[in-house]
Design an enzyme around this catalytic site. Structure first.
Site, PDB file in Angstrom:
ATOM      1  N   ASN A 287       0.816  -1.224   0.000  1.00  0.00           N
ATOM      2  CA  ASN A 287       0.000   0.000   0.000  1.00  0.00           C
ATOM      3  C   ASN A 287       0.853   1.279   0.000  1.00  0.00           C
ATOM      4  O   ASN A 287       0.318   2.372   0.121  1.00  0.00           O
ATOM      5  CB  ASN A 287      -0.990  -0.003   1.173  1.00  0.00           C
ATOM      6  CG  ASN A 287      -0.301  -0.049   2.522  1.00  0.00           C
ATOM      7  OD1 ASN A 287       0.930  -0.086   2.598  1.00  0.00           O
ATOM      8  ND2 ASN A 287      -1.082  -0.074   3.580  1.00  0.00           N
ATOM      9  N   HIS A 288       2.161   1.143  -0.121  1.00  0.00           N
ATOM     10  CA  HIS A 288       3.015   2.340  -0.142  1.00  0.00           C
ATOM     11  C   HIS A 288       2.874   3.061  -1.480  1.00  0.00           C
ATOM     12  O   HIS A 288       2.675   2.429  -2.512  1.00  0.00           O
ATOM     13  CB  HIS A 288       4.474   1.944   0.120  1.00  0.00           C
ATOM     14  CG  HIS A 288       4.671   1.405   1.496  1.00  0.00           C
ATOM     15  ND1 HIS A 288       5.714   0.583   1.849  1.00  0.00           N
ATOM     16  CD2 HIS A 288       3.925   1.563   2.615  1.00  0.00           C
ATOM     17  CE1 HIS A 288       5.610   0.277   3.125  1.00  0.00           C
ATOM     18  NE2 HIS A 288       4.526   0.845   3.613  1.00  0.00           N
TER      19      HIS A 288
ATOM     20  N   HIS B 183       2.730   6.234  11.753  1.00  0.00           N
ATOM     21  CA  HIS B 183       1.462   5.636  12.184  1.00  0.00           C
ATOM     22  C   HIS B 183       1.583   4.177  12.642  1.00  0.00           C
ATOM     23  O   HIS B 183       0.567   3.510  12.837  1.00  0.00           O
ATOM     24  CB  HIS B 183       0.312   5.880  11.188  1.00  0.00           C
ATOM     25  CG  HIS B 183       0.545   5.488   9.771  1.00  0.00           C
ATOM     26  ND1 HIS B 183       0.151   6.257   8.711  1.00  0.00           N
ATOM     27  CD2 HIS B 183       1.083   4.394   9.233  1.00  0.00           C
ATOM     28  CE1 HIS B 183       0.455   5.658   7.580  1.00  0.00           C
ATOM     29  NE2 HIS B 183       1.017   4.517   7.867  1.00  0.00           N
TER      30      HIS B 183
ATOM     31  N   PRO C 271      -3.873   9.500   4.433  1.00  0.00           N
ATOM     32  CA  PRO C 271      -4.001   9.074   3.040  1.00  0.00           C
ATOM     33  C   PRO C 271      -5.274   8.253   2.842  1.00  0.00           C
ATOM     34  O   PRO C 271      -5.693   7.528   3.749  1.00  0.00           O
ATOM     35  CB  PRO C 271      -2.761   8.204   2.827  1.00  0.00           C
ATOM     36  CG  PRO C 271      -2.389   7.706   4.183  1.00  0.00           C
ATOM     37  CD  PRO C 271      -2.884   8.714   5.179  1.00  0.00           C
TER      38      PRO C 271
ATOM     39  N   HIS D   1      -5.567   6.680  10.729  1.00  0.00           N
ATOM     40  CA  HIS D   1      -4.360   6.769   9.886  1.00  0.00           C
ATOM     41  C   HIS D   1      -4.631   6.622   8.401  1.00  0.00           C
ATOM     42  O   HIS D   1      -3.743   6.838   7.588  1.00  0.00           O
ATOM     43  CB  HIS D   1      -3.333   5.737  10.315  1.00  0.00           C
ATOM     44  CG  HIS D   1      -3.473   4.393   9.645  1.00  0.00           C
ATOM     45  ND1 HIS D   1      -4.636   3.658   9.650  1.00  0.00           N
ATOM     46  CD2 HIS D   1      -2.587   3.664   8.926  1.00  0.00           C
ATOM     47  CE1 HIS D   1      -4.444   2.535   8.988  1.00  0.00           C
ATOM     48  NE2 HIS D   1      -3.231   2.510   8.537  1.00  0.00           N
TER      49      HIS D   1
ATOM     50  N   GLY E 250      -8.553   2.161   5.623  1.00  0.00           N
ATOM     51  CA  GLY E 250      -8.838   0.843   6.198  1.00  0.00           C
ATOM     52  C   GLY E 250      -9.359  -0.103   5.139  1.00  0.00           C
ATOM     53  O   GLY E 250     -10.286   0.209   4.383  1.00  0.00           O
TER      54      GLY E 250
ATOM     55  N   LYS F 226       2.976   3.713  -7.708  1.00  0.00           N
ATOM     56  CA  LYS F 226       2.868   2.584  -6.783  1.00  0.00           C
ATOM     57  C   LYS F 226       4.048   1.642  -6.972  1.00  0.00           C
ATOM     58  O   LYS F 226       4.607   1.529  -8.065  1.00  0.00           O
ATOM     59  CB  LYS F 226       1.594   1.773  -7.081  1.00  0.00           C
ATOM     60  CG  LYS F 226       0.301   2.485  -6.826  1.00  0.00           C
ATOM     61  CD  LYS F 226      -0.015   2.645  -5.357  1.00  0.00           C
ATOM     62  CE  LYS F 226      -0.259   1.333  -4.628  1.00  0.00           C
ATOM     63  NZ  LYS F 226      -0.556   1.539  -3.212  1.00  0.00           N
TER      64      LYS F 226
END
Lengths: 483, 141
Positions: free
Chosen positions: A205-206, A331, A380, A406, A409, A482
């Site tokens: 997910n970065h 986070h 984000p 954060h 989800g 990504k």
């Protein structure tokens, strides 16, 4: 489907009473509205909130933010504070594998109209400059002596190499280096897994996003943060890479033995822990801080590379482009902080796992520039919807140990993303919104599609309405990179 | 050889692994993990083969299985070497002893797939059923 008890406290808070399970020391409290609560019941995250309440020394409640979802030991979105003087523990499961995964937000002087015509060039330049994806290696080299400095001094190492300025450190939580890191307790394996990964984005997910501010909620705070409608921002989301993963895994082995040694009863091995003051607790915190500093250095290096790409595309220095760091937040971290509990100041080990520090106005740990506004909080969302900038509040100090959500989800598994969504449709959807996407591994992008996440707008509305952060402005993506 | 199947999991990757014997279960679990890590794209000669000895102990069978996979994961992510073939493998309740052939990871033969942060303890249970041994592995990716 989880069918345990959730008692309504008010419109945005739900209680799992400590009577739910023998062994719970405090209640569980989940921040959500009715709609998000239904998503939360779909996996075992609520059970994990109850499990965290077993941990020795926990005060007030085992908390969960509205972006709660299933994690290891602690849920993602979980917050728990342990009183050190009352045998409070530290648990690697309360931090997670990606130690100091976090986000930073940069402002620019660019307007949306400056960037839109060149967004493809810009994303391409970012893609060429910032290493991303599984197995990628950074261009920023650090020898053994440098690695030691990175573990001890975090982002300051990068600034000394010329990758940024002193002002960047001022705008980073803990000034980019938390005290108490000890490189001597870090395993050779962690060093090896982290080697050559400084200045790499990673995968999963970065991301790195070029965004535009599309809604202002609080003109006063936006002015204070030097932000306006139509302005272009950049968001970077990454962590401590293989270095942090290995430190977490190493410590779990130690902590498992501590459960017997210190006679601690937990319902899940991934909640293995040790008293903060024990040798094992101290060792974990010293290694975790080394990983946290590694992550701050990593994001500083990533920001430097980002500025370089902008300089190339726009033919001006980053200073001329006004690319100033608004703030950088962790986070996934455990920190020793002072908070008032039952009218008395206590020293607590605050675990934030998929949760962001959100200190309110006046807090002495905030830099001078944000003392009056409260801490900038960066949230984000997903690649197709929005992200947010919020500010910390006094209410967060009183209710959540100065913490808020954060991100969005996750609600859908990678497996189900592949079976129900297509890359072609995702690209069509993004193109229709004017969003340019580049990814190191196109096959994996579908796992990060907007549909696999809760709507960040819902999540942020809950923390704003609940008063544990204030909305400042909303961004929408223009270009996404990504891993 | 045993078999493995991917099962849905909200946040990460979960794999159900079955084997006729413990040895088969461990070998299949290793194969499953490398399926998560890499995808083969071309048949090319294997480069730079070497032997890796794995000797690990644990309090439980679950600890031993995790330690086995941790060794192979570190070999891949720390040393850039991937499992090629298992030459010998013996497993009991408290120990694993193996000699495996590892080779240099070759980007011309394989693509990276998922980055596994760790093999987790989540719900990890090695069980003996009527048809052999089984477990479900959850990888944090």
């Amino acid at each position: 489907m989880w069918d345990g008890p959730l008692e309504k406290i008010d419109d945005y808070r739900w209680r799992i009473p400590k009577s739910y399970k023998p062994g719970m020391r405090v209640d569980g409290i989940i921040y959500a509205d009715e709609k998000l609560l239904q998503d939360t019941r779909h996996d075992k995250a609520c059970e994990q909130v109850a499990n965290v309440a077993f941990l020795p020394g926990i005060v007030n409640a085992s908390l969960a933010m509205p972006d709660i979802h299933w994690g290891y030991g602690f849920p993602i979105g979980g917050v728990a504070a342990m009183d050190i003087d009352k045998g409070g523990v530290v648990s690697p499961g309360g931090v997670g594998y990606d130690i100091n995964c976090g986000v930073r937000l940069l402002r620019t002087d660019l307007e949306v109209d400056d960037v839109t015509p060149r967004i493809k060039d810009l994303v391409t330049a970012l893609f060429q400059t910032v290493p991303a994806g599984v197995g990628s290696e950074g261009m920023i080299r650090a020898d053994a002596k440098d690695e030691r400095q990175i573990m001890l001094r975090g982002a300051a190492w990068a600034v000394e190499q010329g990758y940024g300025s002193e002002a960047d450190l001022e705008a980073t939580e803990e000034r980019g280096a938390i005290a108490g890191a000890d490189p001597d307790v870090v395993s050779e394996r962690a060093l090896k897994r982290g080697k050559a990964q400084s200045g790499t984005l990673g995968s999963g997910n970065h991301f790195l996003e070029v965004q535009v501010i599309d809604q202002l909620f609080d003109q006063g705070l936006a002015d204070a943060f030097d932000l306006r409608l139509g302005q272009v921002t950049v968001m970077i989301h990454s962590g401590s890479r293989g270095f942090g993963y290995q430190i977490c895994d190493d410590s779990l082995e130690d902590m498992k033995r501590c459960l017997t040694k210190y006679q601690i009863n937990v319902p899940d091995t991934q909640l293995a822990c040790a008293p903060v003051t024990s040798p094992e607790g101290k060792n974990y915190l010293a290694a975790m801080r080394a990983a946290a500093n590694y992550a701050w250095n990593n994001r500083q290096c990533l920001m430097h590379l980002t500025r370089t790409a902008f300089e190339r595309v726009f033919g001006a220095s980053w200073q001329k482009l006004g690319m100033r760091l608004i703030y950088d937040v962790a986070h996934n971290i455990a920190k020793i902080e002072k908070h008032v509990v039952d009218g008395r100041e206590r020293t607590l080990c605050v675990h934030r796992k998929g949760a962001t520090r959100a200190f309110g106005p006046g807090h002495p740990d905030l830099p001078e520039a944000y003392r009056a506004t409260g801490q900038p909080v960066i949230i984000p969302g997903d690649m197709g919807r929005n992200s947010y900038l919020l500010a910390g509040t006094q209410r967060a100090m009183e209710e959540t140990f100065g913490t808020t959500c954060h991100g969005a989800g996750r609600v859908k598994s990678r497996h189900s993303a592949h079976s129900s969504l297509s890359f072609h449709d995702l690209m069509k959807e993004l193109t229709a919104k004017g969003i340019v996407l580049m990814a190191a591994n196109r096959g994996k992008v579908i796992e990060e599609a907007p549909q696999v996440y809760k709507d960040v707008n819902d999540v942020v509305r809950v923390v704003h309405e609940a008063g544990i952060a204030r909305r400042v402005c909303r961004m929408r993506p223009l270009g996404v990179m990504k891993g | 050889m045993g078999k493995f199947t991917f099962v849905p999991h909200t946040a990460d990757v979960a794999v159900r692994v079955e084997g006729a014997s413990l040895k088969d279960l461990f070998a299949t679990a290793a194969k499953a993990m490398f399926t998560v890590l890499v995808t083969k794209k071309a048949n090319r000669p294997v480069a730079d083969l070497s032997e890796l000895k794995v000797e690990k102990t644990g309090d439980t069978l679950e600890d031993v299985l995790k330690a086995w996979l941790d060794e192979l994961l570190f070999e891949f992510q720390g040393n850039g070497r991937m499992l090629h073939r298992i030459k010998s493998l013996s497993v009991d309740e408290n120990a694993v002893s193996a000699c495996v052939l590892v080779c240099a990871f070759d980007r011309a033969s394989y693509d990276f797939n998922d980055e596994i942060k760790a093999v987790t303890y989540h719900g990890l249970k090695v069980e003996k059923g009527r048809r052999g041994w089984q477990t479900t592995l959850v990888f944090d990716v």
